[in-house]
Design a protein around this motif. Structure first.
Motif, PDB file in Angstrom:
ATOM      1  N   VAL A 189       0.973  -1.062  -0.001  1.00  0.00           N
ATOM      2  CA  VAL A 189       0.236  -0.132   0.024  1.00  0.00           C
ATOM      3  C   VAL A 189       0.833   1.243   0.169  1.00  0.00           C
ATOM      4  O   VAL A 189       2.003   1.140   0.414  1.00  0.00           O
ATOM      5  CB  VAL A 189      -0.722   0.472   1.440  1.00  0.00           C
ATOM      6  N   ALA A 190       0.400   2.394  -0.822  1.00  0.00           N
ATOM      7  CA  ALA A 190       1.499   3.414  -0.741  1.00  0.00           C
ATOM      8  C   ALA A 190      -0.309   5.025   0.440  1.00  0.00           C
ATOM      9  O   ALA A 190      -1.113   4.286  -0.279  1.00  0.00           O
ATOM     10  CB  ALA A 190       1.479   4.026  -1.903  1.00  0.00           C
ATOM     11  N   THR A 191       0.562   5.206   1.508  1.00  0.00           N
ATOM     12  CA  THR A 191      -0.522   5.770   2.385  1.00  0.00           C
ATOM     13  C   THR A 191       0.099   6.480   3.367  1.00  0.00           C
ATOM     14  O   THR A 191       1.531   6.401   3.226  1.00  0.00           O
ATOM     15  CB  THR A 191      -1.992   4.492   3.062  1.00  0.00           C
ATOM     16  N   SER A 192      -0.621   7.166   4.614  1.00  0.00           N
ATOM     17  CA  SER A 192       0.206   7.563   5.618  1.00  0.00           C
ATOM     18  C   SER A 192       0.983   6.538   6.262  1.00  0.00           C
ATOM     19  O   SER A 192       0.785   5.493   6.856  1.00  0.00           O
ATOM     20  CB  SER A 192      -0.734   8.362   6.330  1.00  0.00           C
ATOM     21  N   GLU A 193       1.686   6.885   6.542  1.00  0.00           N
ATOM     22  CA  GLU A 193       2.781   6.239   8.007  1.00  0.00           C
ATOM     23  C   GLU A 193       1.589   5.614   9.088  1.00  0.00           C
ATOM     24  O   GLU A 193       1.789   4.439   9.587  1.00  0.00           O
ATOM     25  CB  GLU A 193       3.840   6.728   8.556  1.00  0.00           C
ATOM     26  N   THR A 194       0.791   6.703   9.282  1.00  0.00           N
ATOM     27  CA  THR A 194       0.263   6.211  10.319  1.00  0.00           C
ATOM     28  C   THR A 194      -0.859   4.820  10.421  1.00  0.00           C
ATOM     29  O   THR A 194      -1.074   4.116  10.781  1.00  0.00           O
ATOM     30  CB  THR A 194      -1.099   7.449  10.909  1.00  0.00           C
ATOM     31  N   LEU A 195      -1.416   4.856   9.083  1.00  0.00           N
ATOM     32  CA  LEU A 195      -2.414   4.096   8.553  1.00  0.00           C
ATOM     33  C   LEU A 195      -1.819   3.070   7.759  1.00  0.00           C
ATOM     34  O   LEU A 195      -2.246   1.837   8.966  1.00  0.00           O
ATOM     35  CB  LEU A 195      -2.906   4.302   7.071  1.00  0.00           C
ATOM     36  N   VAL A 196      -0.241   3.071   7.453  1.00  0.00           N
ATOM     37  CA  VAL A 196       0.260   1.368   7.255  1.00  0.00           C
ATOM     38  C   VAL A 196       0.462   0.663   9.299  1.00  0.00           C
ATOM     39  O   VAL A 196       0.473  -0.349   9.177  1.00  0.00           O
ATOM     40  CB  VAL A 196       1.612   1.906   7.585  1.00  0.00           C
ATOM     41  N   GLN A 197       0.763   2.131  10.386  1.00  0.00           N
ATOM     42  CA  GLN A 197       0.799   0.865  11.632  1.00  0.00           C
ATOM     43  C   GLN A 197      -0.828   0.644  11.961  1.00  0.00           C
ATOM     44  O   GLN A 197      -0.866  -0.616  12.423  1.00  0.00           O
ATOM     45  CB  GLN A 197       0.912   1.833  12.037  1.00  0.00           C
ATOM     46  N   GLN A 198      -1.712   1.115  11.688  1.00  0.00           N
ATOM     47  CA  GLN A 198      -3.239   0.962  11.861  1.00  0.00           C
ATOM     48  C   GLN A 198      -3.147  -0.665  11.323  1.00  0.00           C
ATOM     49  O   GLN A 198      -3.495  -1.577  11.713  1.00  0.00           O
ATOM     50  CB  GLN A 198      -4.057   1.871  11.179  1.00  0.00           C
ATOM     51  N   ILE A 199      -2.700  -1.401  10.645  1.00  0.00           N
ATOM     52  CA  ILE A 199      -2.681  -1.999   9.535  1.00  0.00           C
ATOM     53  C   ILE A 199      -2.445  -3.089   9.837  1.00  0.00           C
ATOM     54  O   ILE A 199      -2.591  -4.631   9.747  1.00  0.00           O
ATOM     55  CB  ILE A 199      -2.679  -1.828   8.060  1.00  0.00           C
ATOM     56  N   GLY A 200      -1.148  -2.690  10.593  1.00  0.00           N
ATOM     57  CA  GLY A 200       0.457  -3.450  11.089  1.00  0.00           C
ATOM     58  C   GLY A 200      -0.614  -4.427  11.985  1.00  0.00           C
ATOM     59  O   GLY A 200      -1.036  -5.831  12.368  1.00  0.00           O
ATOM     60  N   GLU A 201      -1.059  -3.939  13.475  1.00  0.00           N
ATOM     61  CA  GLU A 201      -1.799  -3.538  14.617  1.00  0.00           C
ATOM     62  C   GLU A 201      -2.849  -4.620  14.571  1.00  0.00           C
ATOM     63  O   GLU A 201      -3.462  -5.843  15.525  1.00  0.00           O
ATOM     64  CB  GLU A 201      -2.397  -2.335  15.417  1.00  0.00           C
ATOM     65  N   ARG A 202      -3.742  -4.478  13.114  1.00  0.00           N
ATOM     66  CA  ARG A 202      -5.214  -5.474  13.071  1.00  0.00           C
ATOM     67  C   ARG A 202      -4.848  -6.818  12.977  1.00  0.00           C
ATOM     68  O   ARG A 202      -5.481  -7.744  12.317  1.00  0.00           O
ATOM     69  CB  ARG A 202      -6.137  -4.460  11.950  1.00  0.00           C
ATOM     70  N   ASN A 203      -3.431  -7.286  11.530  1.00  0.00           N
ATOM     71  CA  ASN A 203      -2.989  -8.208  11.530  1.00  0.00           C
ATOM     72  C   ASN A 203      -2.168  -8.607  11.946  1.00  0.00           C
ATOM     73  O   ASN A 203      -1.111  -8.252  10.528  1.00  0.00           O
ATOM     74  CB  ASN A 203      -3.563  -8.145  10.291  1.00  0.00           C
ATOM     75  N   PRO A 204      -1.482  -9.243  12.823  1.00  0.00           N
ATOM     76  CA  PRO A 204       0.096  -9.374  13.685  1.00  0.00           C
ATOM     77  C   PRO A 204       0.619 -10.362  12.277  1.00  0.00           C
ATOM     78  O   PRO A 204       2.069 -10.321  12.559  1.00  0.00           O
ATOM     79  CB  PRO A 204      -0.400  -9.292  14.764  1.00  0.00           C
ATOM     80  N   GLN A 205      -0.217 -10.640  11.774  1.00  0.00           N
ATOM     81  CA  GLN A 205       0.311 -11.827  11.390  1.00  0.00           C
ATOM     82  C   GLN A 205       0.994 -11.667   9.803  1.00  0.00           C
ATOM     83  O   GLN A 205       2.630 -11.798   9.768  1.00  0.00           O
ATOM     84  CB  GLN A 205      -0.792 -13.571  11.369  1.00  0.00           C
ATOM     85  N   LEU A 206       0.447 -10.749   9.444  1.00  0.00           N
ATOM     86  CA  LEU A 206       1.187 -10.430   8.123  1.00  0.00           C
ATOM     87  C   LEU A 206       2.254  -8.800   8.698  1.00  0.00           C
ATOM     88  O   LEU A 206       2.794  -9.139   8.062  1.00  0.00           O
ATOM     89  CB  LEU A 206       0.427  -9.260   7.345  1.00  0.00           C
ATOM     90  N   ALA A 207       1.649  -8.068  10.121  1.00  0.00           N
ATOM     91  CA  ALA A 207       2.507  -7.486  10.000  1.00  0.00           C
ATOM     92  C   ALA A 207       2.807  -6.640   9.757  1.00  0.00           C
ATOM     93  O   ALA A 207       3.872  -5.399   9.465  1.00  0.00           O
ATOM     94  CB  ALA A 207       3.868  -8.093  11.194  1.00  0.00           C
ATOM     95  N   PHE A 208       1.828  -5.402   8.426  1.00  0.00           N
ATOM     96  CA  PHE A 208       2.867  -4.454   8.094  1.00  0.00           C
ATOM     97  C   PHE A 208       3.571  -3.439   8.159  1.00  0.00           C
ATOM     98  O   PHE A 208       3.060  -3.254   9.278  1.00  0.00           O
ATOM     99  CB  PHE A 208       1.012  -3.814   7.274  1.00  0.00           C
ATOM    100  N   GLU A 209       4.288  -3.192   7.987  1.00  0.00           N
ATOM    101  CA  GLU A 209       5.571  -1.618   8.052  1.00  0.00           C
ATOM    102  C   GLU A 209       5.687  -0.816   7.150  1.00  0.00           C
ATOM    103  O   GLU A 209       5.567  -1.162   6.168  1.00  0.00           O
ATOM    104  CB  GLU A 209       6.582  -2.322   8.730  1.00  0.00           C
ATOM    105  N   PRO A 210       5.879   0.108   7.192  1.00  0.00           N
ATOM    106  CA  PRO A 210       6.878   1.199   6.074  1.00  0.00           C
ATOM    107  C   PRO A 210       8.042   0.730   6.096  1.00  0.00           C
ATOM    108  O   PRO A 210       8.608   0.354   6.591  1.00  0.00           O
ATOM    109  CB  PRO A 210       6.266   2.609   7.075  1.00  0.00           C
ATOM    110  N   LYS A 211       7.755   0.588   4.613  1.00  0.00           N
ATOM    111  CA  LYS A 211       8.875   0.256   3.821  1.00  0.00           C
ATOM    112  C   LYS A 211      10.117   1.431   3.208  1.00  0.00           C
ATOM    113  O   LYS A 211      11.216   0.968   3.463  1.00  0.00           O
ATOM    114  CB  LYS A 211       8.485  -0.843   3.065  1.00  0.00           C
ATOM    115  N   PHE A 212       9.510   2.003   3.538  1.00  0.00           N
ATOM    116  CA  PHE A 212      10.392   3.296   3.115  1.00  0.00           C
ATOM    117  C   PHE A 212       9.321   4.690   2.213  1.00  0.00           C
ATOM    118  O   PHE A 212       8.082   4.408   2.309  1.00  0.00           O
ATOM    119  CB  PHE A 212      10.811   3.226   1.711  1.00  0.00           C
ATOM    120  N   THR A 213       9.832   5.845   2.556  1.00  0.00           N
ATOM    121  CA  THR A 213       9.375   7.441   2.329  1.00  0.00           C
ATOM    122  C   THR A 213       8.902   7.139   0.713  1.00  0.00           C
ATOM    123  O   THR A 213      10.275   7.260   0.280  1.00  0.00           O
ATOM    124  CB  THR A 213       9.960   7.685   3.482  1.00  0.00           C
TER     125      THR A 213
END
Length: 265
Positions: A189-213
């Protein structure tokens, strides 16, 4: 003769109107204050900036920013529901007086609307599951990168897609984008850093995280063009509440970090 008299009178009226000072024309700030209410376009599906609590009441950093503005100006607050793609049209069609909705300042948007001074900041990133081997644009080839339609990520990535070898998948709002990422449908995804963190919290198995700015944007209040009094009042309000720390307190409460230091000086 009667017709001639009417024509002369009409001509005199036009001449008088042409000589009226600009200040006699419509003034949106004065209209807002006279109405005693301000209509604010805010997306309530982009946590933590805008969302609904368990009682279906609006909360979030943009929500509290709007409430602080209305309180300081002594106005009733009306939220106008919006998405990323409809924020500016809501202004242009007079459905809203201003926009407080993670609206980043870009040259393209500045051609059609005006902005207040920045009240917050947004770090735009590419996010993906923790085990994804992505660290920069060189790794984007072959990826389908999901964005929310009408956002800065959409306008930034779309022209680069063919050159960099990735495709852009669009969702109508941030809530749908988040659901797609949480379910594993959206691989990046390309979105805000905060939203990526929200995605990661909702599915810890995938653990979405910011990859680059991608870029760091100023967030500002949007208003229609050629409203100098309203812009001046908004600028003054933003400056005051950055200096007294209230805008930083709101940002910290919902985003877990302070505003950039240069904004607070």
């Amino acid at each position: 003769m009667k017709n001639l008299g009417k024509m002369l009178a009409a001509g005199m009226t036009v001449a008088v109107l042409a000589q009226l000072p600009v200040t006699a024309m419509a003034d949106q700030y004065a209209d807002i204050m006279a109405a005693g209410k301000i209509r604010v376009a805010t997306d309530l599906a982009i946590p933590p900036s805008g969302m609904l609590d368990d009682d279906l009441q609006p909360i979030g950093s943009d929500v509290e920013t709007a409430r602080l503005l209305a309180e300081d100006w002594g106005l009733e607050l009306e939220f106008v529901g919006t998405t990323g793609a409809t924020r500016i049209p809501n202004l242009q069609t007079n459905k809203a007086d201003i926009v407080i909705s993670t609206l980043s300042v870009t040259p393209e948007r500045a051609e059609v609307i005006d902005f207040s001074e920045a009240y917050a900041a947004l770090r735009s990133v590419v996010g993906a599951p923790a085990d994804s081997d992505i660290s920069g644009w060189e790794d984007a080839q072959g990826l389908a990168i999901s964005v929310t339609r009408g956002t800065t990520q959409d306008t930034h990535l779309t022209p680069q897609a063919a050159e960099r070898g990735f495709t852009v998948t669009r969702y109508e709002d941030d809530a749908t984008l988040v659901t797609a990422a949480v379910s594993g449908q959206a691989k990046a995804v390309a979105t805000s850093e905060t939203l990526v963190q929200q995605i990661g919290e909702r599915n810890p198995q995938l653990a979405f995280e910011p990859k680059f700015t991608i870029e760091t944007f100023d967030l500002a209040i949007g208003l229609r063009k050629d409203e100098p009094e309203l812009k001046a009042k908004l600028d003054e309000w933003v400056e005051t509440n950055l200096k007294n720390g209230k805008l930083n307190d709101i940002y910290e409460k919902y985003h877990g970090a302070s505003l950039p230091e240069e904004m607070l000086q």
